[in-house]
Design a protein around this motif. Structure first.
Motif, mmCIF file in Angstrom:
data_model
loop_
_atom_site.group_PDB
_atom_site.id
_atom_site.type_symbol
_atom_site.label_atom_id
_atom_site.label_comp_id
_atom_site.label_asym_id
_atom_site.label_seq_id
_atom_site.Cartn_x
_atom_site.Cartn_y
_atom_site.Cartn_z
ATOM 1 N N THR A 154 0.824 -1.523 0.489
ATOM 2 C CA THR A 154 0.138 0.652 0.157
ATOM 3 C C THR A 154 1.095 1.203 -0.035
ATOM 4 O O THR A 154 2.294 1.380 0.312
ATOM 5 C CB THR A 154 -1.161 0.091 0.893
ATOM 6 O OG1 THR A 154 -2.380 1.365 1.170
ATOM 7 C CG2 THR A 154 -0.039 0.448 2.883
ATOM 8 N N THR A 155 0.371 2.480 0.229
ATOM 9 C CA THR A 155 1.011 3.635 -0.101
ATOM 10 C C THR A 155 0.583 4.528 0.974
ATOM 11 O O THR A 155 -1.135 4.745 0.846
ATOM 12 C CB THR A 155 0.915 4.192 -1.523
ATOM 13 O OG1 THR A 155 0.063 4.588 -1.717
ATOM 14 C CG2 THR A 155 2.054 3.596 -2.305
ATOM 15 N N THR B 110 -9.285 7.487 2.195
ATOM 16 C CA THR B 110 -9.765 7.276 3.194
ATOM 17 C C THR B 110 -9.813 8.436 4.545
ATOM 18 O O THR B 110 -10.549 8.653 4.608
ATOM 19 C CB THR B 110 -9.719 5.934 4.130
ATOM 20 O OG1 THR B 110 -7.918 6.235 4.558
ATOM 21 C CG2 THR B 110 -9.145 4.745 3.532
ATOM 22 N N ALA C 36 -6.986 -4.447 2.652
ATOM 23 C CA ALA C 36 -8.058 -3.845 2.165
ATOM 24 C C ALA C 36 -8.956 -3.090 2.467
ATOM 25 O O ALA C 36 -9.483 -2.546 3.599
ATOM 26 C CB ALA C 36 -9.488 -4.828 1.405
ATOM 27 N N VAL D 181 -5.751 -1.208 7.302
ATOM 28 C CA VAL D 181 -5.534 -0.184 6.772
ATOM 29 C C VAL D 181 -5.874 0.923 7.183
ATOM 30 O O VAL D 181 -5.765 2.115 7.379
ATOM 31 C CB VAL D 181 -4.611 0.228 5.401
ATOM 32 C CG1 VAL D 181 -3.673 -0.817 4.929
ATOM 33 C CG2 VAL D 181 -6.261 0.782 4.509
ATOM 34 N N PHE E 81 -8.427 1.052 9.832
ATOM 35 C CA PHE E 81 -9.602 0.601 11.493
ATOM 36 C C PHE E 81 -7.699 0.697 13.072
ATOM 37 O O PHE E 81 -6.636 0.771 12.555
ATOM 38 C CB PHE E 81 -9.733 -0.978 12.378
ATOM 39 C CG PHE E 81 -10.551 -0.592 10.735
ATOM 40 C CD1 PHE E 81 -11.780 -1.020 11.617
ATOM 41 C CD2 PHE E 81 -10.525 -1.759 9.722
ATOM 42 C CE1 PHE E 81 -13.203 -1.079 10.276
ATOM 43 C CE2 PHE E 81 -12.016 -2.108 9.044
ATOM 44 C CZ PHE E 81 -12.668 -2.050 9.006
ATOM 45 N N LEU F 275 -20.132 -7.578 5.604
ATOM 46 C CA LEU F 275 -19.507 -7.200 6.910
ATOM 47 C C LEU F 275 -19.609 -8.209 8.215
ATOM 48 O O LEU F 275 -20.446 -7.982 8.726
ATOM 49 C CB LEU F 275 -19.685 -5.393 7.319
ATOM 50 C CG LEU F 275 -19.200 -4.796 8.294
ATOM 51 C CD1 LEU F 275 -17.430 -5.108 8.766
ATOM 52 C CD2 LEU F 275 -18.930 -3.300 8.490
ATOM 53 N N PHE G 287 -14.776 -7.668 4.529
ATOM 54 C CA PHE G 287 -15.827 -6.462 3.929
ATOM 55 C C PHE G 287 -15.534 -6.765 2.457
ATOM 56 O O PHE G 287 -14.502 -6.723 2.153
ATOM 57 C CB PHE G 287 -16.382 -5.167 4.967
ATOM 58 C CG PHE G 287 -15.120 -4.482 4.835
ATOM 59 C CD1 PHE G 287 -14.958 -4.103 3.842
ATOM 60 C CD2 PHE G 287 -14.103 -3.848 6.277
ATOM 61 C CE1 PHE G 287 -13.832 -2.799 3.951
ATOM 62 C CE2 PHE G 287 -13.312 -3.424 5.757
ATOM 63 C CZ PHE G 287 -13.007 -2.732 4.552
ATOM 64 N N GLY H 221 -15.872 -3.156 0.292
ATOM 65 C CA GLY H 221 -15.558 -2.372 0.572
ATOM 66 C C GLY H 221 -17.030 -1.262 0.036
ATOM 67 O O GLY H 221 -18.062 -0.540 0.269
ATOM 68 N N VAL I 194 -20.390 -1.231 1.534
ATOM 69 C CA VAL I 194 -20.426 -1.243 3.189
ATOM 70 C C VAL I 194 -20.473 0.517 2.854
ATOM 71 O O VAL I 194 -21.584 1.242 3.308
ATOM 72 C CB VAL I 194 -19.397 -1.421 3.572
ATOM 73 C CG1 VAL I 194 -19.670 -0.485 4.929
ATOM 74 C CG2 VAL I 194 -19.423 -3.098 3.305
ATOM 75 N N PHE I 195 -19.839 0.973 1.835
ATOM 76 C CA PHE I 195 -19.571 2.286 1.513
ATOM 77 C C PHE I 195 -21.042 3.019 1.071
ATOM 78 O O PHE I 195 -21.636 4.005 1.885
ATOM 79 C CB PHE I 195 -18.972 2.971 0.441
ATOM 80 C CG PHE I 195 -18.518 4.334 0.190
ATOM 81 C CD1 PHE I 195 -17.007 4.484 0.665
ATOM 82 C CD2 PHE I 195 -19.484 5.039 0.012
ATOM 83 C CE1 PHE I 195 -16.457 6.024 0.497
ATOM 84 C CE2 PHE I 195 -18.346 6.668 -0.311
ATOM 85 C CZ PHE I 195 -16.876 6.971 -0.208
ATOM 86 N N ARG J 97 -14.710 10.357 3.171
ATOM 87 C CA ARG J 97 -15.166 10.310 1.848
ATOM 88 C C ARG J 97 -17.011 9.994 2.608
ATOM 89 O O ARG J 97 -18.502 10.782 1.658
ATOM 90 C CB ARG J 97 -14.378 9.303 0.698
ATOM 91 C CG ARG J 97 -13.469 9.816 -0.115
ATOM 92 C CD ARG J 97 -13.287 9.115 -1.031
ATOM 93 N NE ARG J 97 -13.072 7.804 -0.969
ATOM 94 C CZ ARG J 97 -13.771 6.554 -1.473
ATOM 95 N NH1 ARG J 97 -13.784 6.984 -2.789
ATOM 96 N NH2 ARG J 97 -12.501 6.127 -0.851
ATOM 97 N N ASN K 2 -11.443 4.606 11.125
ATOM 98 C CA ASN K 2 -11.899 3.433 12.085
ATOM 99 C C ASN K 2 -12.205 2.729 13.540
ATOM 100 O O ASN K 2 -11.689 2.037 13.001
ATOM 101 C CB ASN K 2 -12.102 2.425 11.087
ATOM 102 C CG ASN K 2 -14.511 2.040 11.072
ATOM 103 O OD1 ASN K 2 -15.179 2.483 12.654
ATOM 104 N ND2 ASN K 2 -14.908 1.906 10.337
#
Ligand SMILES: CC(C)(COP(=O)(O)OP(=O)(O)OC[C@H]1O[C@@H](n2cnc3c(N)ncnc32)[C@H](O)[C@@H]1OP(=O)(O)O)[C@@H](O)C(=O)NCCC(=O)NCCS
Length: 328
Positions: free
Chosen positions: A29-30, A38, A153, A156, A158, A193, A218, A220, A223-224, A260, A285
Motif C-alpha cells: 500500500t502507499t 480514506t 483492503a 489500513v 481500523f 461485513l 467486508f 468495501g 458498505v460505503f 469520503r 475507524n
C-alpha cells in the motif's frame, strides 16, 4: 418528560501509533492511496496486555471525573463492543472489576460500529425504568486483534480506542441532553461485513489453524454505499421526528469510517466543512468507540459550544445504523 443528561465524557487511545508509512512496510500500500481513499494518516494500536476493558477503564475514569461521579454511584455499565476481552465474561464485567465496584448491572451491546448509540439507547431505557440510575455508557474496541494484517483492503482502515459518557436524569441545566436516539438494522445484508470465526455457525476444534474468517472481512464499495444512504436517511428521520430542519444542525459528528463517507453525509445536509467534526486522520475507524471519542474531543476542544444542536449518525456491521440528537 424525562431529561437524559450526558454529565461527563472521556476517551482513551493506546500510546503506540501506526502510521501509513509503517503500513507501507507491512502490506502493498502507499500513504497516498490510504490518504486519498480514506483520509486516515495514522491509528493507535493496543500494547501487549492492553485489552478492550483496560482501555474502557481509562476512558471511563475520565468520564466519571468529568461528571463528578464516583464509580460506586453507578447503577449500570453498558459497553458497546464487538471485540470484548473474552466471550465470557463480558467487557462490561471486566470493566466493573477494574473500577473496583460490585453489584451494578453489566452488559455488552454488540452492534458493531453502531455500538455506542445502541448502548446509549439501552441506557435511556434503563433510566426510564429507574429514574435515579447513573449509567456508564462506554465503547471500546481492540480492532488491531481482529485485523488480517495480510489484507491491505481492511488492515489500513481500523484502530484501537475507547470513549465513555455518564448518563443520568436531571434538570435541563445539568448538562447536554440527549433529545432522541433512532436505531435501525437490516440483517439481510449481514454478509457484507463480518467476523465469522469464533461464532457458533463456524465449528472448530482444538489445533485448527485460524483462517481469514477470524478477522474483519467486508465488501468495501457496498458498505460505503449503504453507510452514506442509511446515515443520511436516519438523520433526516430523527430531525423530522423532533421538528428540526437540516439547517438547525450546528455540529455533525458522523461515525469516522472514511473521510469520503463523512464528506458525502455532510454534503447531503449542506453542513459547512467547519461544522463537521473529523478526527479520522488520527484514529482510523475505531468502530463503536468512534462517536464517543469524537464527542469527547469536540467538547474538550470547544468545537461544540453551549447551545449547539449536535447530530451523530453512525453505521456498522449487521447492518446496523442510528442517529442521536444532543442539545448542548
Ligand atoms: C475500503 C475502501 C476505502 C476502498 O475504497 P474504494 O475506492 O472502494 O476502492 P476499491 O475497493 O474499489 O479498490 C480499488 C483498488 O485499490 C486496491 N486497494 C485496496 N486496498 C488498498 C490499499 N490499502 N492500498 C493500495 N491499494 C488498495 C484494490 O485492490 C483495487 O485495485 P484494483 O482496481 O486493481 O482491483 C472503501 O470502499 C470504504 O471505505 N468502504 C467502507 C468500509 C468501511 O468503513 N467498513 C467499516 C464499517 S463502517
Amino acid at each position: 418528560m424525562m431529561n437524559f443528561i450526558l454529565r461527563g465524557f472521556g476517551s482513551y487511545a493506546p500510546e503506540r501509533i501506526l502510521t501509513n508509512a509503517d503500513l507501507e512496510k507491512i502490506v502493498d500500500t502507499t500513504d497516498e492511496w490510504i490518504t486519498t481513499r480514506t483520509g486516515i494518516k495514522e491509528r493507535h494500536i493496543a500494547a501487549d496486555g492492553e485489552t478492550t476493558s483496560s482501555m474502557a477503564f481509562e476512558s471511563s475514569k475520565k468520564a466519571l471525573a468529568d461528571a463528578g461521579i464516583e464509580p460506586a454511584e453507578l447503577t449500570h455499565i453498558i459497553c458497546g463492543t464487538f471485540t470484548p476481552d473474552s466471550m465470557i465474561p463480558s467487557a462490561a464485567c471486566r470493566l466493573q472489576e477494574k473500577l473496583g465496584i460490585k453489584g451494578q448491572m453489566c452488559v455488552d451491546v454488540q452492534a458493531a460500529c453502531s455500538g455506542f448509540l445502541y448502548a446509549l439507547q439501552s441506557g435511556r431505557g434503563y433510566l426510564c425504568l429507574e429514574p435515579e440510575s447513573k449509567v456508564l455508557v462506554v465503547s471500546s474496541e481492540t480492532l488491531s486483534r481482529r485485523m488480517n494484517w495480510e489484507d491491505r483492503a481492511t488492515c489500513v482502515l481500523f484502530g484501537d480506542a475507547s470513549g465513555a459518557a455518564v448518563l443520568t436524569g436531571g434538570e435541563i441545566t445539568d448538562g447536554p441532553r440527549v433529545l432522541d436516539v433512532m436505531l435501525a438494522a437490516d440483517g439481510s445484508l449481514g454478509d457484507l461485513l463480518t467476523v465469522n470465526g469464533g461464532g457458533s455457525a463456524y465449528s472448530y476444534a482444538l489445533g485448527d489453524t485460524v483462517g481469514p474468517e477470524y478477522f474483519v472481512e467486508f465488501q468495501g464499495r457496498e458498505v460505503f454505499k449503504h453507510a452514506v444512504r442509511n446515515m443520511t436517511s436516519i438523520s433526516e428521520a430523527i430531525l423530522k421526528r423532533n421538528g428540526f430542519e437540516k439547517s438547525d444542525v450546528d455540529v455533525l459528528i458522523t461515525h469516522q469510517a472514511n473521510m469520503r463517507i463523512i464528506d458525502a453525509v455532510g454534503r447531503r445536509f449542506n453542513i459547512p466543512e467547519e461544522r463537521v467534526f473529523v478526527n479520522i486522520e488520527k484514529y482510523g475507524n475505531t468502530s463503536a468507540a468512534s462517536v464517543p471519542v469524537a464527542l469527547d474531543e469536540a467538547v474538550k476542544t470547544g468545537f461544540i459550544k453551549k447551545g449547539d444542536l449536535v447530530l451523530t449518525p453512525t453505521f456498522g456491521g449487521g447492518f446496523t445504523w442510528g442517529a442521536a440528537l444532543i442539545q448542548f
